[in-house]
Write an enzyme that holds these catalytic residues in place. Structure first.
Site: not given
Length: 281
Positions: A11, A123
């Site tokens: 994106m 993460y």
């Protein structure tokens, strides 16, 4: 300038490639099937001849990283290390995209660029390791932390909210997580502006100004989709338990941008108004 963009079909990568071209620069766009950023030898060859290397490749499956931290580390830390070494070897400036998840999410005022990093998720740990690797291997770098990204070129919160609202006629969205919805077009623009301004190496925050909750953002999305925002109901994070903890407070400060003479991204609500038609089409 000659740019190399990795993760170019993501994106953000799509918007960065478009913005670089609009700026009159040459750009080569590579995705993971064209360059494995964890392959140091391949990266060293690929980076030769470029002035700027922008890494948009990342493991972004936040929940999956909790059980596959080694895989996430390879993409989010080993990959940036390989790119940083190659960029330094070939005299290129490295632009590395990072995240608000490097912070613990417990603050009550915007996180400074040099604020204490204490990630609470796999993460976040892997992305922070990527930051360390870039700083260690490539003195000429720009680390751009961003958050709450949305854009036309991939799945994102506004698209999901608009679809669910239309299908179900109502939905619950958490109001106890606060952050800065940020358009990928704006992050791409900021990256190019920083490079063109020859900003000093360091860490910058690439998020919109202002703040809102996911609930507040969802209401704006639903209104932009032509639906009644009242169909969005507030709830708390206790009702949406996920494998990876989400930061309660993801507001990033922009002092480093101002010190560099580079204008931060505008207010999140104004930017969403501009972006909505393109993102929701």
């Amino acid at each position: 300038m000659r740019w190399l963009v990795t993760g170019a079909r993501g994106m953000l990568g799509q918007d960065l490639v478009a913005r670089v071209r609009e700026g009159g620069h040459d750009v080569v766009a590579l995705d993971r099937d064209e360059l494995d950023i964890t392959d140091g030898a391949a990266v060293l060859d690929a980076v030769a001849g470029y002035d700027v290397v922008a890494n948009c490749a990342a493991w972004t499956a936040v929940d999956d990283a909790e059980t596959r931290e080694g895989d996430a580390f390879a993409v989010n830390a080993v990959g940036p290390q390989s790119l940083a070494r190659a960029a330094d070897r070939h005299g290129a400036r490295l632009v590395q995209v990072s995240t608000d998840y490097v912070f613990d999410g417990h603050a009550t005022a915007p996180y400074a660029e040099d604020g204490f990093a204490a990630p609470r998720s796999a993460y976040g740990r892997t992305k922070l390791a990527g930051e360390w690797a870039v700083r260690a291997e490539a003195p000429d770098h720009l680390i751009l932390r961003t958050a709450w990204l949305y854009g036309a070129g991939g799945g994102c919160f506004p698209k999901t909210i608009a679809r669910v609202a239309a299908d179900k006629g109502g939905l619950d969205v958490v109001e106890d997580q606060v952050g800065q919805p940020t358009w990928t077009v704006d992050v791409a623009d900021l990256a190019v502006r920083l490079v063109e301004a020859r900003a000093a190496s360091g860490t910058y925050h690439a998020t919109s100004s202002g703040l809102t909750s996911w609930f507040g953002f969802a209401r704006e999305v639903v209104a932009a989709a032509g639906l009644d925002p009242e169909i969005v109901r507030p709830t708390t994070s206790a009702g949406f338990v996920r494998p990876a903890p989400r930061p309660a407070y993801s507001v990033l400060g922009h002092d480093a941008l101002r010190a560099a003479g580079v204008e931060p991204i505008g207010d999140w609500q104004q930017r969403w108004t501009t972006a909505a038609t393109e993102v929701l089409r």
